[in-house]
Design a protein around this motif. Structure first.
Motif, short mmCIF file in Angstrom:
data_model
loop_
_atom_site.label_atom_id
_atom_site.label_comp_id
_atom_site.label_asym_id
_atom_site.label_seq_id
_atom_site.Cartn_x
_atom_site.Cartn_y
_atom_site.Cartn_z
N GLY A 81 -8.73 -14.47 -44.90
CA GLY A 81 -9.46 -13.64 -43.95
C GLY A 81 -9.01 -13.87 -42.52
N LYS A 82 -8.69 -15.11 -42.18
CA LYS A 82 -8.24 -15.46 -40.83
C LYS A 82 -6.73 -15.34 -40.69
N SER A 83 -6.01 -15.45 -41.78
CA SER A 83 -4.55 -15.47 -41.75
C SER A 83 -3.98 -14.09 -41.45
N ASP A 84 -2.81 -14.09 -40.83
CA ASP A 84 -2.09 -12.84 -40.55
C ASP A 84 -0.90 -12.79 -41.50
N THR A 85 -1.08 -12.14 -42.63
CA THR A 85 -0.06 -12.13 -43.68
C THR A 85 0.92 -10.97 -43.54
N LYS A 86 0.72 -10.11 -42.55
CA LYS A 86 1.59 -8.95 -42.40
C LYS A 86 2.55 -9.07 -41.22
N SER A 87 2.42 -10.12 -40.42
CA SER A 87 3.27 -10.24 -39.23
C SER A 87 4.72 -10.55 -39.61
N GLU A 88 5.62 -10.13 -38.77
CA GLU A 88 7.06 -10.34 -38.98
C GLU A 88 7.61 -11.06 -37.77
N PRO A 89 8.53 -11.92 -37.84
CA PRO A 89 9.24 -12.42 -39.01
C PRO A 89 8.51 -13.57 -39.69
N CYS A 90 7.49 -14.14 -39.04
CA CYS A 90 6.76 -15.28 -39.62
C CYS A 90 5.30 -14.91 -39.85
N LYS A 91 4.80 -15.25 -41.00
CA LYS A 91 3.39 -15.03 -41.32
C LYS A 91 2.59 -16.25 -40.87
N THR A 92 1.38 -16.02 -40.37
CA THR A 92 0.53 -17.11 -39.91
C THR A 92 -0.56 -17.36 -40.93
N TYR A 93 -0.70 -18.62 -41.35
CA TYR A 93 -1.72 -18.99 -42.34
C TYR A 93 -2.62 -20.08 -41.78
N PHE A 94 -3.90 -20.00 -42.14
CA PHE A 94 -4.88 -21.04 -41.83
C PHE A 94 -5.24 -21.71 -43.14
N ILE A 95 -5.02 -23.03 -43.20
CA ILE A 95 -5.24 -23.79 -44.43
C ILE A 95 -6.27 -24.87 -44.13
N SER A 96 -7.35 -24.89 -44.90
CA SER A 96 -8.38 -25.91 -44.71
C SER A 96 -8.25 -26.97 -45.79
N HIS A 97 -8.60 -28.20 -45.40
CA HIS A 97 -8.50 -29.34 -46.32
C HIS A 97 -9.44 -30.43 -45.82
N GLU A 98 -10.11 -31.10 -46.75
CA GLU A 98 -11.00 -32.20 -46.37
C GLU A 98 -10.21 -33.49 -46.36
N GLN A 99 -10.22 -34.16 -45.20
CA GLN A 99 -9.46 -35.40 -45.02
C GLN A 99 -10.40 -36.46 -44.47
N ASN A 100 -10.62 -37.54 -45.20
CA ASN A 100 -11.49 -38.65 -44.79
C ASN A 100 -12.90 -38.17 -44.42
N GLY A 101 -13.44 -37.27 -45.21
CA GLY A 101 -14.79 -36.77 -44.98
C GLY A 101 -14.91 -35.71 -43.91
N LYS A 102 -13.80 -35.37 -43.24
CA LYS A 102 -13.81 -34.33 -42.21
C LYS A 102 -13.06 -33.12 -42.73
#
Length: 121
Positions: A81-102
């Motif tokens: 929903g937040k990522s820009d998957t249609k942009s050229e030449p590079c697509k922008t992705y937002f990746i979430s991950h839990e690290q040390n409880g944060k």
């Protein structure tokens, strides 16, 4: 007699199928295991893992850790929903991950030859 003939052919086919299945599953669970990525999240992360990592100049030094980035690319969840998957030449992705409880969020640009890590919040 016809029943025994059909049963024989059935058992031959079953044994050939089992042999193929054993070899296939052994290859999947082995060292070079086959990885099946059918879902979009898995496909994006697998594509990003296969490219070289580059860090943005604006990224703080504490986040320029390839082990931290690899944990995002192994177990992260892509927010399409937040990522820009249609942009050229590079697509922008937002990746979430839990690290040390944060809960951390990585912003990365996926280009053809490399992945540029923009920020981690």
């Amino acid at each position: 007699m016809a029943f025994l003939k059909r049963l024989g052919w059935y058992l031959v086919g079953l044994s050939i199928g089992l042999i193929f299945l054993v070899f296939f599953l052994k290859k999947k669970s082995g060292e070079e295991g086959i990885d099946f990525c059918y879902f979009p999240n898995c496909r994006v992360l697998k594509d990003m893992r296969s490219k070289t990592l580059t860090f943005s100049e604006s990224l703080p030094e504490e986040y320029k850790d390839t082990l931290l980035i690899q944990s995002f690319l192994e177990d992260g969840n892509v927010d399409f929903g937040k990522s820009d998957t249609k942009s050229e030449p590079c697509k922008t992705y937002f990746i979430s991950h839990e690290q040390n409880g944060k809960e951390l969020e990585l912003q990365a640009k996926n280009c053809k030859e490399e992945v540029v890590i923009e920020s981690i919040n």
